[in-house]
Design an enzyme around this catalytic site. Structure first.
Site, PDB file in Angstrom:
ATOM      1  CG  HIS A  54     -10.488  38.450 -17.053  1.00 42.75           C
ATOM      2  ND1 HIS A  54     -11.059  39.965 -16.248  1.00 42.75           N
ATOM      3  CD2 HIS A  54     -12.056  37.951 -17.177  1.00 42.75           C
ATOM      4  CE1 HIS A  54     -11.623  40.699 -16.758  1.00 42.75           C
ATOM      5  NE2 HIS A  54     -12.368  39.318 -17.976  1.00 42.75           N
ATOM      6  CD  GLU A  55     -13.237  34.472 -18.031  1.00 44.18           C
ATOM      7  OE1 GLU A  55     -13.653  34.068 -18.786  1.00 44.18           O
ATOM      8  OE2 GLU A  55     -12.665  35.489 -19.185  1.00 44.18           O
TER       9      GLU A  55
ATOM     10  CG  HIS B 263     -16.202  36.194 -14.388  1.00 44.97           C
ATOM     11  ND1 HIS B 263     -16.828  37.876 -14.671  1.00 44.97           N
ATOM     12  CD2 HIS B 263     -15.550  36.854 -15.520  1.00 44.97           C
ATOM     13  CE1 HIS B 263     -16.441  38.829 -15.745  1.00 44.97           C
ATOM     14  NE2 HIS B 263     -15.380  38.068 -16.059  1.00 44.97           N
TER      15      HIS B 263
END
Length: 152
Positions: free
Chosen positions: A67-68, A71
Site C-alpha cells: 500500500h505504501e 503511494h
C-alpha cells in the site's frame, strides 16, 4: 524483525511487485497507533507500525508495505498517489495491497482499578484511581479498599 530486515523486505517487494527499486529509507515507528504505515511526501521515506507485525503477522505487514509503495511509486512518477485517485486504486488492486489495515483499537488493553467495600463486599471498577479516604460505599456507607489494577 529489525530495521535492516524491514528495509530488505521493502526493497524486495518493490522490485518483485512494482519492477522499480526502492531507494529511500523504511523504518518502524512506534508512535503510529491507528495506521499501518505512512509515506512522507518530502523525504519519500516510509514508516510502519510495528504492532501490525506483532499482532497480525507478516502477511498483513506485506499488504501494508505494498500500500505504501503504491503511494511512493505513483508520487515519484507524477501520477495520482492519493487514496481517491484512479491510478492509486488500480495499482493497489494490481499488486494485491491492502486498502485498510485491520483495526488495532480492539486489541489495545484497557486498565481498570478495583475497589471493594469492607462492610458489604460490593465490588467497584473504575477507570481512574481515587482517594479511598474521601469516598464511601454507595450501598452501606462502608469504607472502600483498593484491591488493585486489572487489564481488560
Amino acid at each position: 524483525m529489525n530495521q535492516r530486515e524491514l528495509q530488505a523486505l521493502v526493497e524486495k517487494i518493490s522490485i518483485d511487485s512494482f519492477g522499480r527499486p526502492f531507494r529511500h529509507q523504511a523504518t518502524f515507528n512506534k508512535r503510529l497507533k491507528t495506521t499501518g504505515g505512512r509515506y512522507h511526501l518530502k523525504t519519500h521515506h516510509l514508516d510502519f507500525n510495528p504492532q501490525i507485525l506483532d499482532v497480525f503477522g507478516e502477511e498483513e505487514l506485506i499488504g501494508v508495505i505494498k500500500h505504501e509503495l503504491c503511494h511512493y511509486h505513483l508520487h515519484l512518477t507524477g501520477r495520482g498517489y492519493r487514496h481517491r485517485d484512479k491510478d492509486f486504486k488500480e495499482l493497489l488492486q494490481a499488486v494485491g495491497g491492502t486498502r485498510y489495515v485491520q483495526s488495532l483499537r480492539s486489541i489495545q488493553v484497557k486498565k481498570v482499578w478495583q475497589y471493594r467495600c469492607g462492610a458489604c463486599g460490593k465490588l467497584y471498577i473504575r477507570q481512574r484511581r481515587f482517594d479511598t479516604s474521601k469516598y464511601v460505599c454507595g450501598e452501606c456507607s462502608g469504607r472502600l479498599h483498593l484491591i488493585g489494577q486489572e487489564e481488560i
